[in-house]
Motif scaffolding. Structure first.
Motif, PDB file in Angstrom:
ATOM      1  N   LYS A   4     -12.231  27.434  43.379  1.00  0.00           N
ATOM      2  CA  LYS A   4     -11.299  28.174  42.542  1.00  0.00           C
ATOM      3  C   LYS A   4      -9.895  28.030  43.121  1.00  0.00           C
ATOM      4  O   LYS A   4      -9.323  28.947  43.688  1.00  0.00           O
ATOM      5  CB  LYS A   4     -11.714  29.647  42.479  1.00  0.00           C
ATOM      6  CG  LYS A   4     -10.978  30.448  41.410  1.00  0.00           C
ATOM      7  CD  LYS A   4     -11.526  31.842  41.369  1.00  0.00           C
ATOM      8  CE  LYS A   4     -10.831  32.674  40.314  1.00  0.00           C
ATOM      9  NZ  LYS A   4     -11.332  34.049  40.288  1.00  0.00           N
ATOM     10  N   THR A  34     -21.535  33.030  25.262  1.00  0.00           N
ATOM     11  CA  THR A  34     -20.171  33.157  24.769  1.00  0.00           C
ATOM     12  C   THR A  34     -20.073  32.551  23.367  1.00  0.00           C
ATOM     13  O   THR A  34     -20.526  31.430  23.140  1.00  0.00           O
ATOM     14  CB  THR A  34     -19.189  32.417  25.710  1.00  0.00           C
ATOM     15  OG1 THR A  34     -19.264  33.002  27.012  1.00  0.00           O
ATOM     16  CG2 THR A  34     -17.768  32.506  25.190  1.00  0.00           C
ATOM     17  N   GLY A  56      -9.768  30.442  21.112  1.00  0.00           N
ATOM     18  CA  GLY A  56      -8.472  30.129  21.688  1.00  0.00           C
ATOM     19  C   GLY A  56      -7.928  28.830  21.131  1.00  0.00           C
ATOM     20  O   GLY A  56      -8.682  28.005  20.606  1.00  0.00           O
ATOM     21  N   ILE A  93     -13.326  27.466  28.087  1.00  0.00           N
ATOM     22  CA  ILE A  93     -12.778  28.789  27.785  1.00  0.00           C
ATOM     23  C   ILE A  93     -11.262  28.711  27.867  1.00  0.00           C
ATOM     24  O   ILE A  93     -10.703  28.605  28.963  1.00  0.00           O
ATOM     25  CB  ILE A  93     -13.331  29.850  28.744  1.00  0.00           C
ATOM     26  CG1 ILE A  93     -14.864  29.904  28.636  1.00  0.00           C
ATOM     27  CG2 ILE A  93     -12.714  31.214  28.458  1.00  0.00           C
ATOM     28  CD1 ILE A  93     -15.519  30.911  29.556  1.00  0.00           C
ATOM     29  N   GLU A  95      -7.549  29.951  28.159  1.00  0.00           N
ATOM     30  CA  GLU A  95      -6.945  31.147  28.747  1.00  0.00           C
ATOM     31  C   GLU A  95      -5.530  31.294  28.219  1.00  0.00           C
ATOM     32  O   GLU A  95      -4.647  30.476  28.497  1.00  0.00           O
ATOM     33  CB  GLU A  95      -6.943  31.042  30.272  1.00  0.00           C
ATOM     34  CG  GLU A  95      -8.328  30.995  30.896  1.00  0.00           C
ATOM     35  CD  GLU A  95      -9.058  32.329  30.848  1.00  0.00           C
ATOM     36  OE1 GLU A  95      -8.433  33.338  30.439  1.00  0.00           O
ATOM     37  OE2 GLU A  95     -10.249  32.371  31.209  1.00  0.00           O
ATOM     38  N   GLU A  98      -1.687  30.874  30.057  1.00  0.00           N
ATOM     39  CA  GLU A  98      -1.900  30.092  31.275  1.00  0.00           C
ATOM     40  C   GLU A  98      -1.693  28.612  30.995  1.00  0.00           C
ATOM     41  O   GLU A  98      -1.784  28.153  29.862  1.00  0.00           O
ATOM     42  CB  GLU A  98      -3.320  30.309  31.816  1.00  0.00           C
ATOM     43  CG  GLU A  98      -3.650  31.734  32.182  1.00  0.00           C
ATOM     44  CD  GLU A  98      -3.096  32.131  33.535  1.00  0.00           C
ATOM     45  OE1 GLU A  98      -2.479  31.271  34.211  1.00  0.00           O
ATOM     46  OE2 GLU A  98      -3.276  33.294  33.927  1.00  0.00           O
ATOM     47  N   LEU A 102      -7.728  25.472  35.274  1.00  0.00           N
ATOM     48  CA  LEU A 102      -7.698  26.585  36.210  1.00  0.00           C
ATOM     49  C   LEU A 102      -8.903  26.648  37.140  1.00  0.00           C
ATOM     50  O   LEU A 102      -8.761  26.917  38.329  1.00  0.00           O
ATOM     51  CB  LEU A 102      -7.585  27.903  35.439  1.00  0.00           C
ATOM     52  CG  LEU A 102      -6.381  28.009  34.494  1.00  0.00           C
ATOM     53  CD1 LEU A 102      -6.480  29.279  33.660  1.00  0.00           C
ATOM     54  CD2 LEU A 102      -5.080  27.989  35.295  1.00  0.00           C
ATOM     55  N   ARG A 120     -12.395  26.822  32.723  1.00  0.00           N
ATOM     56  CA  ARG A 120     -11.308  27.683  32.264  1.00  0.00           C
ATOM     57  C   ARG A 120     -10.032  26.838  32.271  1.00  0.00           C
ATOM     58  O   ARG A 120      -9.619  26.337  33.313  1.00  0.00           O
ATOM     59  CB  ARG A 120     -11.160  28.896  33.162  1.00  0.00           C
ATOM     60  CG  ARG A 120     -12.328  29.862  33.080  1.00  0.00           C
ATOM     61  CD  ARG A 120     -12.191  31.004  34.090  1.00  0.00           C
ATOM     62  NE  ARG A 120     -10.905  31.656  33.992  1.00  0.00           N
ATOM     63  CZ  ARG A 120      -9.972  31.628  34.940  1.00  0.00           C
ATOM     64  NH1 ARG A 120     -10.177  30.944  36.068  1.00  0.00           N
ATOM     65  NH2 ARG A 120      -8.822  32.251  34.780  1.00  0.00           N
ATOM     66  N   GLY A 122      -5.940  26.600  30.741  1.00  0.00           N
ATOM     67  CA  GLY A 122      -4.843  27.321  30.114  1.00  0.00           C
ATOM     68  C   GLY A 122      -4.520  26.765  28.738  1.00  0.00           C
ATOM     69  O   GLY A 122      -4.504  25.546  28.542  1.00  0.00           O
ATOM     70  N   GLU A 123      -4.259  27.647  27.792  1.00  0.00           N
ATOM     71  CA  GLU A 123      -3.923  27.196  26.441  1.00  0.00           C
ATOM     72  C   GLU A 123      -2.647  26.360  26.425  1.00  0.00           C
ATOM     73  O   GLU A 123      -2.450  25.539  25.530  1.00  0.00           O
ATOM     74  CB  GLU A 123      -3.776  28.403  25.504  1.00  0.00           C
ATOM     75  CG  GLU A 123      -5.090  29.103  25.212  1.00  0.00           C
ATOM     76  CD  GLU A 123      -4.945  30.207  24.173  1.00  0.00           C
ATOM     77  OE1 GLU A 123      -3.785  30.567  23.836  1.00  0.00           O
ATOM     78  OE2 GLU A 123      -5.967  30.705  23.683  1.00  0.00           O
TER      79      GLU A 123
END
Length: 288
Positions: A4, A34, A56, A93, A95, A98, A102, A120, A122-123
């Motif tokens: 991470k 999800t 998203g 996913i 985010e 962001e 990630l 994850r 960021g959009e």
């Protein structure tokens, strides 16, 4: 199966890193249910990747993210000679607010899939951030090794950290000089410090990721020296995949090392593990 970090040089204390690893393993079902807004299946050699997107919107659009996942899968397929598992699910996913790729996590044998990855992103991720990303490739490399015990988690992360940039170089996604610069910059974090008890017993962030990667580098050089450069670590790791020792299995490490050594006709990996697992080993990286 998680690193991470946006910066490979970031520091996480050993206790935090180990707790995070154990917590993620315990939450292996997270993300499985999800809601999915969009799904597309792509090929990786003869294997299939089901890429699912949660709610998203990406500024670049979903196609850019799919293309990056395909490129990462191509790198892994090139390194191993084929994609390690026949079927994998990748849950993306987005985010909000962001940027960048990630974080990623990989599990084996989840929901009927031999491998399940959760990413994850960021959009507002940019094209440059996707092109330079290492996280997706790192996570896909995890599909190529059996799920090991917590004490041997360093080998899972070490192989992923070592193979990822090499696989990207082999597919023209990364410059070789940049790869070596990154390894020299990062591997110093893998050297043992005072109180180190070997890789099986000292689970700091630096030893887990970069200590494991340094083990792979020394093993790669050792195999090449022992075989007059006819074989390398890549041959050993391909043999494990060909034998079926992928993330959806729980094979003991001794079995994996036996397969790997047999493929190179050496005892480099088993001999190194016997020493490095319980003893701090320093490496003169500049000299090597």
């Amino acid at each position: 199966m998680e690193r991470k970090l946006l910066d490979r040089r970031a520091f996480v204390s050993g206790s935090v890193a180990l707790a995070l690893s154990q917590n993620l393993r315990a939450r292996g079902q997270f993300g499985r249910h999800t809601p999915v807004e969009f799904s597309q299946t792509v090929q990786a050699g003869s294997s299939r990747l089901q890429i699912d997107f949660a709610h998203g919107e990406f500024a670049l659009g979903r196609v850019a993210v799919i293309d990056r996942i395909e490129a990462a899968a191509k790198a892994v397929t090139t390194y191993y000679g084929r994609f390690p598992v026949s079927l994998a699910r990748v849950l993306v996913i987005p985010e909000a607010g962001e940027s960048g790729v990630l974080q990623g996590t990989t599990w084996g044998d989840i929901g009927g899939f031999p491998a399940f990855l959760r990413l994850r992103i960021g959009e507002d991720v940019t094209a440059q951030e996707l092109a330079s990303d290492w996280i997706i490739t790192h996570e896909l490399v995890h599909t190529a090794l059996a799920d090991l015990s917590d004490d041997q988690h360093w080998l899972e992360e070490g192989i992923a950290s070592y193979v990822e940039p090499i696989a990207r170089v082999q597919t023209g996604q990364l410059d070789a000089a940049a790869m070596w610069a990154g390894m020299m910059d990062g591997m110093v974090n893998g050297e043992p410090e005072a109180g180190d008890r070997g890789l099986d017993r000292t689970h700091t962030w630096g030893r887990t990721y970069w200590g494991g990667a340094m083990f792979c580098l020394v093993a790669d050089v050792g195999i090449r020296r022992a075989t007059a450069n006819r074989k390398g670590l890549q041959d050993a790791l391909r043999a494990i995949v060909d034998a079926g020792g992928t993330i959806n299995t729980d094979w003991p490490l001794a079995k994996l090392l036996e397969i790997a050594d047999r493929a190179t006709k050496t005892d480099v990996l088993s001999t190194m593990y016997a020493k490095w697992s319980g003893t701090p080993v320093e490496v003169d990286l500049p000299q090597l």
